[in-house]
Design an enzyme around this catalytic site. Structure first.
Site, PDB file in Angstrom:
ATOM      1  N   ASP B 138      -9.643  58.696  -0.649  1.00  0.00           N
ATOM      2  CA  ASP B 138     -10.407  58.921  -1.865  1.00  0.00           C
ATOM      3  C   ASP B 138     -11.520  59.940  -1.590  1.00  0.00           C
ATOM      4  O   ASP B 138     -12.282  59.769  -0.629  1.00  0.00           O
ATOM      5  CB  ASP B 138     -11.005  57.603  -2.367  1.00  0.00           C
ATOM      6  CG  ASP B 138     -11.354  57.663  -3.849  1.00  0.00           C
ATOM      7  OD1 ASP B 138     -10.925  58.618  -4.521  1.00  0.00           O
ATOM      8  OD2 ASP B 138     -12.058  56.762  -4.318  1.00  0.00           O
ATOM      9  N   HIS B 145     -21.325  62.484 -10.757  1.00  0.00           N
ATOM     10  CA  HIS B 145     -21.241  61.094 -10.316  1.00  0.00           C
ATOM     11  C   HIS B 145     -22.027  60.911  -9.010  1.00  0.00           C
ATOM     12  O   HIS B 145     -22.810  59.971  -8.871  1.00  0.00           O
ATOM     13  CB  HIS B 145     -19.774  60.708 -10.104  1.00  0.00           C
ATOM     14  CG  HIS B 145     -19.577  59.372  -9.431  1.00  0.00           C
ATOM     15  ND1 HIS B 145     -19.771  58.178 -10.087  1.00  0.00           N
ATOM     16  CD2 HIS B 145     -19.213  59.045  -8.159  1.00  0.00           C
ATOM     17  CE1 HIS B 145     -19.521  57.168  -9.250  1.00  0.00           C
ATOM     18  NE2 HIS B 145     -19.189  57.663  -8.076  1.00  0.00           N
ATOM     19  N   ARG B 154     -30.143  55.855  -3.374  1.00  0.00           N
ATOM     20  CA  ARG B 154     -31.114  56.586  -2.552  1.00  0.00           C
ATOM     21  C   ARG B 154     -31.980  57.448  -3.457  1.00  0.00           C
ATOM     22  O   ARG B 154     -31.776  58.654  -3.555  1.00  0.00           O
ATOM     23  CB  ARG B 154     -30.394  57.514  -1.548  1.00  0.00           C
ATOM     24  CG  ARG B 154     -29.531  56.848  -0.494  1.00  0.00           C
ATOM     25  CD  ARG B 154     -28.724  57.891   0.283  1.00  0.00           C
ATOM     26  NE  ARG B 154     -27.890  58.695  -0.612  1.00  0.00           N
ATOM     27  CZ  ARG B 154     -26.690  58.306  -1.034  1.00  0.00           C
ATOM     28  NH1 ARG B 154     -26.157  57.195  -0.632  1.00  0.00           N
ATOM     29  NH2 ARG B 154     -26.014  59.070  -1.869  1.00  0.00           N
ATOM     30  N   GLU B 210     -13.846  53.199 -12.052  1.00  0.00           N
ATOM     31  CA  GLU B 210     -14.181  54.598 -11.773  1.00  0.00           C
ATOM     32  C   GLU B 210     -13.054  55.469 -12.312  1.00  0.00           C
ATOM     33  O   GLU B 210     -11.877  55.253 -11.993  1.00  0.00           O
ATOM     34  CB  GLU B 210     -14.385  54.850 -10.272  1.00  0.00           C
ATOM     35  CG  GLU B 210     -15.671  54.226  -9.745  1.00  0.00           C
ATOM     36  CD  GLU B 210     -16.093  54.707  -8.368  1.00  0.00           C
ATOM     37  OE1 GLU B 210     -17.303  54.658  -8.063  1.00  0.00           O
ATOM     38  OE2 GLU B 210     -15.227  55.137  -7.588  1.00  0.00           O
ATOM     39  N   GLU B 212     -10.892  58.444 -12.251  1.00  0.00           N
ATOM     40  CA  GLU B 212     -10.470  59.449 -11.275  1.00  0.00           C
ATOM     41  C   GLU B 212      -9.082  59.970 -11.615  1.00  0.00           C
ATOM     42  O   GLU B 212      -8.329  59.351 -12.375  1.00  0.00           O
ATOM     43  CB  GLU B 212     -10.413  58.846  -9.859  1.00  0.00           C
ATOM     44  CG  GLU B 212     -11.710  58.227  -9.375  1.00  0.00           C
ATOM     45  CD  GLU B 212     -11.726  57.962  -7.875  1.00  0.00           C
ATOM     46  OE1 GLU B 212     -10.920  58.569  -7.143  1.00  0.00           O
ATOM     47  OE2 GLU B 212     -12.564  57.146  -7.441  1.00  0.00           O
ATOM     48  N   ASP B 244     -10.464  53.476  -9.721  1.00  0.00           N
ATOM     49  CA  ASP B 244     -10.944  52.949  -8.441  1.00  0.00           C
ATOM     50  C   ASP B 244     -11.900  51.793  -8.740  1.00  0.00           C
ATOM     51  O   ASP B 244     -13.125  51.933  -8.670  1.00  0.00           O
ATOM     52  CB  ASP B 244     -11.645  54.095  -7.693  1.00  0.00           C
ATOM     53  CG  ASP B 244     -12.206  53.668  -6.360  1.00  0.00           C
ATOM     54  OD1 ASP B 244     -11.727  52.668  -5.794  1.00  0.00           O
ATOM     55  OD2 ASP B 244     -13.139  54.348  -5.880  1.00  0.00           O
ATOM     56  N   ARG B 248     -19.789  46.588  -7.376  1.00  0.00           N
ATOM     57  CA  ARG B 248     -21.025  47.290  -6.997  1.00  0.00           C
ATOM     58  C   ARG B 248     -21.966  46.450  -6.152  1.00  0.00           C
ATOM     59  O   ARG B 248     -22.655  46.971  -5.264  1.00  0.00           O
ATOM     60  CB  ARG B 248     -21.782  47.746  -8.249  1.00  0.00           C
ATOM     61  CG  ARG B 248     -21.025  48.717  -9.114  1.00  0.00           C
ATOM     62  CD  ARG B 248     -20.679  49.993  -8.387  1.00  0.00           C
ATOM     63  NE  ARG B 248     -19.908  50.881  -9.246  1.00  0.00           N
ATOM     64  CZ  ARG B 248     -19.238  51.942  -8.793  1.00  0.00           C
ATOM     65  NH1 ARG B 248     -19.242  52.245  -7.506  1.00  0.00           N
ATOM     66  NH2 ARG B 248     -18.564  52.694  -9.627  1.00  0.00           N
ATOM     67  N   GLN B 251     -20.554  46.314  -2.753  1.00  0.00           N
ATOM     68  CA  GLN B 251     -20.682  47.656  -2.158  1.00  0.00           C
ATOM     69  C   GLN B 251     -22.087  47.903  -1.600  1.00  0.00           C
ATOM     70  O   GLN B 251     -22.247  48.407  -0.490  1.00  0.00           O
ATOM     71  CB  GLN B 251     -20.331  48.706  -3.217  1.00  0.00           C
ATOM     72  CG  GLN B 251     -20.299  50.149  -2.711  1.00  0.00           C
ATOM     73  CD  GLN B 251     -19.875  51.135  -3.810  1.00  0.00           C
ATOM     74  OE1 GLN B 251     -19.484  50.729  -4.894  1.00  0.00           O
ATOM     75  NE2 GLN B 251     -19.965  52.420  -3.515  1.00  0.00           N
ATOM     76  N   LYS B 264     -13.915  47.926  -2.725  1.00  0.00           N
ATOM     77  CA  LYS B 264     -12.955  48.851  -3.323  1.00  0.00           C
ATOM     78  C   LYS B 264     -11.506  48.409  -3.131  1.00  0.00           C
ATOM     79  O   LYS B 264     -10.664  48.733  -3.960  1.00  0.00           O
ATOM     80  CB  LYS B 264     -13.113  50.236  -2.657  1.00  0.00           C
ATOM     81  CG  LYS B 264     -14.482  50.880  -2.826  1.00  0.00           C
ATOM     82  CD  LYS B 264     -14.609  51.545  -4.164  1.00  0.00           C
ATOM     83  CE  LYS B 264     -15.841  52.444  -4.209  1.00  0.00           C
ATOM     84  NZ  LYS B 264     -15.868  53.244  -5.448  1.00  0.00           N
ATOM     85  N   THR B 268      -6.594  49.161  -6.836  1.00  0.00           N
ATOM     86  CA  THR B 268      -6.731  50.516  -7.367  1.00  0.00           C
ATOM     87  C   THR B 268      -5.553  50.697  -8.309  1.00  0.00           C
ATOM     88  O   THR B 268      -4.413  50.477  -7.911  1.00  0.00           O
ATOM     89  CB  THR B 268      -6.654  51.560  -6.238  1.00  0.00           C
ATOM     90  OG1 THR B 268      -7.668  51.285  -5.274  1.00  0.00           O
ATOM     91  CG2 THR B 268      -6.824  52.976  -6.776  1.00  0.00           C
ATOM     92  N   THR B 370     -14.879  59.935  -8.720  1.00  0.00           N
ATOM     93  CA  THR B 370     -15.199  59.715 -10.125  1.00  0.00           C
ATOM     94  C   THR B 370     -15.586  61.009 -10.826  1.00  0.00           C
ATOM     95  O   THR B 370     -16.445  61.751 -10.356  1.00  0.00           O
ATOM     96  CB  THR B 370     -16.352  58.701 -10.238  1.00  0.00           C
ATOM     97  OG1 THR B 370     -16.013  57.566  -9.453  1.00  0.00           O
ATOM     98  CG2 THR B 370     -16.577  58.285 -11.671  1.00  0.00           C
ATOM     99  N   GLU B 384     -22.964  54.178 -14.075  1.00  0.00           N
ATOM    100  CA  GLU B 384     -23.659  55.329 -14.646  1.00  0.00           C
ATOM    101  C   GLU B 384     -24.001  55.103 -16.111  1.00  0.00           C
ATOM    102  O   GLU B 384     -25.117  55.385 -16.553  1.00  0.00           O
ATOM    103  CB  GLU B 384     -22.801  56.592 -14.503  1.00  0.00           C
ATOM    104  CG  GLU B 384     -22.666  57.048 -13.073  1.00  0.00           C
ATOM    105  CD  GLU B 384     -21.426  57.896 -12.863  1.00  0.00           C
ATOM    106  OE1 GLU B 384     -21.499  59.110 -13.069  1.00  0.00           O
ATOM    107  OE2 GLU B 384     -20.369  57.321 -12.507  1.00  0.00           O
TER     108      GLU B 384
END
Lengths: 437, 437
Positions: B138, B145, B154, B210, B212, B244, B248, B251, B264, B268, B370, B384
């Site tokens: 991936d 994204h 971050r 996600e 994709e 995907d 969260r 993660q 993840k 999928t 994404t 998002e």
């Protein structure tokens, strides 16, 4: 439980295959690892077959089947040259095969005459990967490695807060897993030192090895159906040695935020002989956490795991340069450690992997992560042995090493030994570094 | 070059399969995507076969072969129900097949009478993954994204320094890739909020999707042999939609330092119809970097890539709750974006992946990451759209969503359209969320 001690662990048992009785053989009667091989030079697609290593010979199951020799167990999938289907039958069938082969190769076996013709010298064969690997996952169970490497990448926080709660793992590349003896080409990639303004694309300058074990999955689970710790233990087929070749300079630049990628997937080498969980049973050891460390969450805890979740496996790394081999110098042992020092057990790796419902399949491979010990000569990678490239090792040919150079041969070895048990070994996991293409 | 425009892109061309001429069909004569299917309820292991979608029908290649209808090209591997071997034959054979099927299904085809009996209504079939997926990688090519998610994880450094130099990617799990329509069980995992002292093991509370695309590899490369940008472009078979699914909360706790893992790999989902690179040719677009951004290193640069490396694919995400479906309410479109906004092209993903010698194989799958757009309604994930769970979406049934709830159905759609070309679509990539086991 598939790891109980039985008559196949009798240290006094001997084989009529004389080389299996040599004290230093990796493959005595008590080991019986599975592998996939063909006669060297036989390039027919159907040449590949499954066998068991015994001393310096291999017992060829196709020949056993063709000669209609009755071992007392159905050979089934073992005749077809693909190990996955046999592994999928589970630990009981594996244990039955072990018992049957142990008896058949034991020194008083009535089958000796017939089976003699089913042996092939290991010197006459080449080995492939033991089975088809669907998915490959690499864990990070070596806490001394995680701490030492963490110090280099994150001096402020070597061990991240999740380490003692989560058996950290990530997905690796299955297609580039190769068998011991395969040459490994130095990768090219993006390099960017702390002083560089921009990255450049060039051959890796910090090529490294990682000393790991690899665990093969036998039975797996359906998507959406987690495994208990007991089921996780029973899902394991056995172990091989695993060298997770690593390009440290590429890794440092690429690994954030999604983890290592091209720094790892150019090659992973494994040893060819699958040492079964049954052979490892006498070397199980209690799983113990240092005082004050958190205990595993219930889904990662279990009575068997506490009592015997660890395995005492002595690990060694040897390095020889091209010049050393030309001068007839033996490889230098550069590191030794023990799998008992792993912070997480194999069953915890498997149970964690399946805890979200992820489906494991027969032939999947789980790397343990680098098995470094706590001491100075116990780093499982050059990165640790050279303290991030700051301290050089001196080789017997007078040259220095901070990382691997072209022509270097890196060899992993492992053995299990304890009083009252017959020593068993894993064979070699070796690879020579070729210059970048 | 396999993406040149030819007669199969004539927007006026019509099929004798009338449903293929409907203006809103995803599968007009100009598309011809490949899929693997069986008649619903036919559970014979040999029931699976390869076909091409045309309007609301499928052209069944096994029936074509059994009826000995000569399309003018050898069907070869297409008869056996496994797409990998056909993909491995490369773009020329794929283009020949496209030309032959385009002519055979075109409105004046002399084969109409014979082929009529080789059509199966899509309403009567079930689809599997289009081919066997060896390895799944991936990528992370959606810069909007990466920036939006980076801000949440971050705040000080949303986009890491390597992002504009390295097509960031990581390995995913192949075994848990499922076809559209497969239900997805909410995973359990370790959760630890910023306020929690210790993690707990519980059902995911921040389940996400996600948006994709997935690119299938046709021809691949040998271990140690990188691909040029031209070879990388030619190695691509085509595209599917890819969801995907992401946990969260799991993660956030597990992803350092080696990247996402259990967050993840529980599932999928991909759409079943492989839209070929040949069908996408009219929608190629120049690959452009914003002024002032670094240009790609030479191994990621090429004339074709600069002129036509991007593809104009409009993407949409729809959500419906169980209550909405009960009330007969249509799914709500919660996002739209375009693959043209990707920061890296498909060929750059492939060339980067192979740049260290890593071997790609026919049937390998590469996720694009994404695909969020720059605007507020263009986030390709709930993370998002809800700004990290802070802002709720209101659904037509009056309920609110920050993340996905049990019973929610998430559907991805994609289409290509531009003046002078026939619109083509991808079909649906859908999945309903089931409660944790």
């Amino acid at each position: 439980m598939n790891s109980s001690i039985d008559f196949t662990h009798d240290p006094a048992a001997r084989s009529w295959v004389e080389s299996a009785n040599a004290p230093d053989t990796d493959f005595p009667l008590q080991n019986l690892p599975l592998g996939r091989f063909r006669r060297r030079g036989d390039h027919h697609p159907a040449a590949w077959r499954i066998g068991i290593a015994i001393g310096d010979q291999v017992l060829d199951f196709r020949k056993v089947a063709e000669a209609k020799i009755d071992l007392g167990v159905p050979l089934g999938a073992l005749e077809r040259g693909v190990l996955n289907a046999f592994l999928a039958t589970g630990p009981e069938r594996r244990q039955q095969l072990r018992h049957a082969v142990f008896n058949a190769l034991g020194e008083d076996s009535p089958l000796q005459g017939a089976l003699q013709r089913c042996l092939v010298p290991q010197s006459a064969i080449e080995l492939s990967l033991p089975c088809r690997i669907g998915d490959y996952t690499d864990f990070y169970t070596g806490i001394h490695h995680a701490t030492a490497v963490g110090k280099l990448f994150r001096p402020d926080q070597p061990l991240l807060p999740n380490y003692k709660h989560v058996p950290i793992g990530y997905h690796g590349r299955a297609s580039s897993i190769v068998v011991s003896g395969t040459e490994v080409t130095r990768p090219r990639g993006q390099l960017k030192g702390p002083q560089d303004e921009l990255p450049r694309f060039a051959p890796c300058e910090r090529l490294d090895h990682e000393l790991e074990l690899g665990a093969f999955i036998a039975t797996g689970n359906e998507l959406g159906a987690p495994l208990s710790m007991e089921q996780a233990e029973a899902a394991l087929a056995g172990l091989v040695l695993l060298n997770d070749w690593s390009a440290r300079d590429m890794q440092a630049w690429e690994y954030q935020p999604l983890g290592p990628f091209l720094a790892k997937n150019f090659a992973t080498t494994i040893s060819p002989w699958l040492v079964t969980m049954e052979a490892l049973a006498p070397f199980r050891a209690p799983f113990e956490r240092p005082a004050g460390d958190p205990q595993p969450l219930p889904y990662l805890d279990g009575e068997f795991n506490r009592g015997a979740g660890s395995i005492d496996i002595a690990l060694e790394v040897f390095l020889s340069s091209a010049a050393m081999r030309e001068q007839g110098l033996p490889a230098l042992r550069i590191s030794q450690s023990n799998f008992r020092d792993a912070y997480w057990t194999l069953a915890q790796m498997v149970a964690h992997h399946a805890s979200n419902g992820c489906n494991l399949q027969p032939g999947d491979l789980l790397g343990t992560g680098t098995q470094s010990g706590p001491g100075p000569g116990q780093g499982g990678s050059m990165l640790e042995l050279s303290q991030g490239g700051k301290v050089a090792l001196t080789l017997p040919d007078g040259s220095e090493r901070r990382f691997l150079q072209d022509g270097d041969e890196l060899t992993l070895r492992a053995r299990c030994e304890r009083p009252g048990a017959r020593r068993i070994g894993f064979g070699a996991c070796a690879g020579i570094v070729l210059p970048a293409a």
